[in-house]
Design a protein around this motif. Structure first.
Motif, PDB file in Angstrom:
ATOM      1  N   GLU A 110       0.828  -1.205   0.000  1.00 37.84           N
ATOM      2  CA  GLU A 110       0.000   0.000   0.000  1.00 37.84           C
ATOM      3  C   GLU A 110       0.866   1.260   0.000  1.00 37.84           C
ATOM      4  OE1 GLU A 110      -3.854   1.705   2.386  1.00 37.84           O
ATOM      5  OE2 GLU A 110      -3.094  -0.299   2.779  1.00 37.84           O
ATOM      6  N   ARG A 111       1.906   1.162   0.777  1.00 43.30           N
ATOM      7  CA  ARG A 111       2.847   2.280   0.864  1.00 43.30           C
ATOM      8  C   ARG A 111       3.505   2.520  -0.495  1.00 43.30           C
ATOM      9  NH1 ARG A 111       7.347   4.199   4.873  1.00 43.30           N
ATOM     10  NH2 ARG A 111       9.110   3.654   3.604  1.00 43.30           N
ATOM     11  N   THR A 114       0.986   4.124  -2.818  1.00 45.06           N
ATOM     12  CA  THR A 114       0.807   5.551  -2.506  1.00 45.06           C
ATOM     13  C   THR A 114       2.008   6.359  -2.959  1.00 45.06           C
ATOM     14  OG1 THR A 114      -0.443   4.896  -0.569  1.00 45.06           O
ATOM     15  CG2 THR A 114       0.273   7.179  -0.646  1.00 45.06           C
ATOM     16  N   PHE A 115       3.189   5.830  -2.672  1.00 44.32           N
ATOM     17  CA  PHE A 115       4.406   6.542  -3.068  1.00 44.32           C
ATOM     18  C   PHE A 115       4.539   6.599  -4.588  1.00 44.32           C
ATOM     19  CE2 PHE A 115       6.991   5.883   1.119  1.00 44.32           C
ATOM     20  CZ  PHE A 115       6.172   6.804   1.736  1.00 44.32           C
ATOM     21  N   LEU A 118       2.272   9.307  -5.605  1.00 40.08           N
ATOM     22  CA  LEU A 118       2.873  10.587  -5.204  1.00 40.08           C
ATOM     23  C   LEU A 118       4.038  10.940  -6.127  1.00 40.08           C
ATOM     24  CD1 LEU A 118       3.117  12.940  -3.200  1.00 40.08           C
ATOM     25  CD2 LEU A 118       4.486  11.474  -1.740  1.00 40.08           C
ATOM     26  N   ARG A 119       4.822   9.932  -6.474  1.00 43.86           N
ATOM     27  CA  ARG A 119       5.955  10.155  -7.379  1.00 43.86           C
ATOM     28  C   ARG A 119       5.474  10.668  -8.745  1.00 43.86           C
ATOM     29  NH1 ARG A 119      10.890   7.730  -7.421  1.00 43.86           N
ATOM     30  NH2 ARG A 119      10.220   6.112  -5.986  1.00 43.86           N
ATOM     31  N   LEU A 122       4.450  14.168  -8.345  1.00 46.42           N
ATOM     32  CA  LEU A 122       5.641  15.016  -8.181  1.00 46.42           C
ATOM     33  C   LEU A 122       6.328  15.258  -9.530  1.00 46.42           C
ATOM     34  CD1 LEU A 122       7.206  13.562  -4.908  1.00 46.42           C
ATOM     35  CD2 LEU A 122       6.629  15.949  -5.267  1.00 46.42           C
TER      36      LEU A 122
ATOM     37  N   MET B   1      -2.578  -0.315   9.009  1.00 43.60           N
ATOM     38  CA  MET B   1      -2.622  -0.710   7.609  1.00 43.60           C
ATOM     39  C   MET B   1      -3.045   0.449   6.713  1.00 43.60           C
ATOM     40  SD  MET B   1      -4.736  -3.848   6.018  1.00 43.60           S
ATOM     41  CE  MET B   1      -5.220  -3.851   4.323  1.00 43.60           C
ATOM     42  N   VAL B   4      -1.296   5.262   5.749  1.00 35.05           N
ATOM     43  CA  VAL B   4      -0.871   6.093   4.608  1.00 35.05           C
ATOM     44  C   VAL B   4      -2.084   6.628   3.877  1.00 35.05           C
ATOM     45  CG1 VAL B   4       0.458   6.130   2.471  1.00 35.05           C
ATOM     46  CG2 VAL B   4       1.273   4.797   4.410  1.00 35.05           C
ATOM     47  N   VAL B   8      -3.313  10.577   3.230  1.00 34.06           N
ATOM     48  CA  VAL B   8      -3.601  11.215   1.937  1.00 34.06           C
ATOM     49  C   VAL B   8      -5.029  11.730   1.925  1.00 34.06           C
ATOM     50  CG1 VAL B   8      -3.736  10.861  -0.555  1.00 34.06           C
ATOM     51  CG2 VAL B   8      -1.913   9.785   0.756  1.00 34.06           C
ATOM     52  N   LEU B  32       3.259  13.218   4.604  1.00 34.92           N
ATOM     53  CA  LEU B  32       3.335  12.359   3.421  1.00 34.92           C
ATOM     54  C   LEU B  32       4.635  12.615   2.647  1.00 34.92           C
ATOM     55  CD1 LEU B  32       1.819  10.305   1.647  1.00 34.92           C
ATOM     56  CD2 LEU B  32       0.782  12.238   0.464  1.00 34.92           C
ATOM     57  N   PHE B  36       7.827  10.073   2.198  1.00 34.45           N
ATOM     58  CA  PHE B  36       8.243   9.697   0.844  1.00 34.45           C
ATOM     59  C   PHE B  36       9.719  10.026   0.620  1.00 34.45           C
ATOM     60  CE2 PHE B  36       9.082  11.137  -3.530  1.00 34.45           C
ATOM     61  CZ  PHE B  36       8.923   9.943  -4.188  1.00 34.45           C
ATOM     62  N   GLU B  40      13.248   7.675   0.135  1.00 33.77           N
ATOM     63  CA  GLU B  40      14.081   7.739  -1.063  1.00 33.77           C
ATOM     64  C   GLU B  40      15.550   8.057  -0.739  1.00 33.77           C
ATOM     65  OE1 GLU B  40      13.320   7.115  -4.252  1.00 33.77           O
ATOM     66  OE2 GLU B  40      11.327   6.517  -3.610  1.00 33.77           O
TER      67      GLU B  40
END
Lengths: 182, 122
Positions: A110-111, A114-115, A118-119, A122, B1, B4, B8, B32, B36, B40
């Motif tokens: 899920e993360r 979402t990322f 979002l990416r 972005l 769970m 996230v 959002v 958020l 993220f 990264e």
């Protein structure tokens, strides 16, 4: 640029210090353009390697930080073009690396999703928006430091950050990243 | 769970972010973005990889030497040509039949035109 007197021992130590001081900024500048951690690391290494070669040739760079950031920017843009020629376009999920061992698999998926969204959002923002967001959220730089790095004043940093976040929120909403999609 | 997702969703439900009054929506988007970008960020920063030293003695002088040699050869050819061309011209002018007593150096102005030198047809 001026000619610099060769002093190999000191120069190596100086360079290591320079690398430690600026590697994160150079990475962030490349990341803001590529949105790819590993590509940004490669670009960072290449930028420093080029600076080292300049030093080896005896050329003194008056402002190594600015020089590195400029080289990283150019390399990231060139990298984007060549990567596009080689591979075409990829879906945003391609770049989602799995690094954390902490979350449970479902949560991790899920993360990731979402990322990934979002990416993608972005990537729709301007490079300057992504850059300021990277300095703020990846490097956790205070406003003054971002202002110094970008050559703008603190108020402008606040404004640009706020607008970037707002644009991001709007685009997330437009992309359907909300109640129904997640 | 669904942490996230909730983040959002909450961010989307909130009014636009006002920098003067940072509210909950700003915090949500902040959270958020922070998670993220932190995910990264490289876990460990690699040490600087020193590029291999350039082989200056083997490679650097060769192009310069080649171009210098090419330039020297070109200049030599030019000088030789300049020396040879007048000689050749002089030789040629001697071979051309002239009037009675014209010397080799007195060719261009006083020499009769080629048409006048041709034997008359009978």
């Amino acid at each position: 640029m001026k000619r610099r007197e060769p002093s190999p021992g000191v120069r190596h130590a100086d360079f290591e210090a320079l690398y430690q001081r600026h590697n994160r900024e150079v990475w962030a500048s490349a990341f803001a353009r590529r949105m790819d951690t590993h590509a940004a690391l490669d670009i960072m290494q290449e930028a420093f390697a080029r600076l080292w070669q300049q030093w080896e040739d005896g050329t003194e760079i008056l402002n190594p930080r600015a020089w590195l950031l400029r080289v990283a920017r150019n390399l990231a843009e060139d990298y984007a073009k060549s990567a596009f020629r080689r591979n075409g376009t990829h879906p945003p999920q391609t770049m989602n690396g799995v690094r954390s061992h902490e979350p449970m698999p479902v949560e991790l998926l899920e993360r990731q999703e979402t990322f990934g969204q979002l990416r993608a959002v972005l990537q729709e923002l301007s490079t300057s928006d992504r850059e300021i967001l990277t300095f703020k959220y990846a490097l956790e730089y205070p406003t003054e430091q971002i202002a110094e790095l970008l050559g703008i004043n603190a108020t402008a940093v606040h404004m640009r950050l706020s607008r970037a976040r707002q644009r991001l929120a709007e685009r997330l909403k437009a992309a359907g990243v909300g109640h129904n999609s997640i | 769970m669904n942490r996230v997702r909730d983040k959002v969703m909450s961010a989307m439900l909130q009014p636009p972010i006002d920098p003067r009054e940072p509210g909950r929506s700003a915090d949500e988007v902040d959270g958020l973005l922070h998670s993220f970008f932190q995910s990264e960020l490289p876990r460990s920063w690699p040490p600087f990889r020193m590029p291999p030293p350039r082989l200056r003695s083997a490679t650097a002088w060769r192009p310069r030497m080649r171009s210098a040699l090419a330039l020297a050869a070109s200049v030599t050819i030019l000088v030789l040509s300049l020396g040879l061309v007048p000689g050749k011209l002089a030789e040629r002018s001697i071979r051309i039949p002239r009037g009675s007593d014209n010397s080799a150096t007195n060719t261009t102005k006083d020499a009769p035109r080629p048409s006048t030198m041709l034997p008359e047809k009978r």
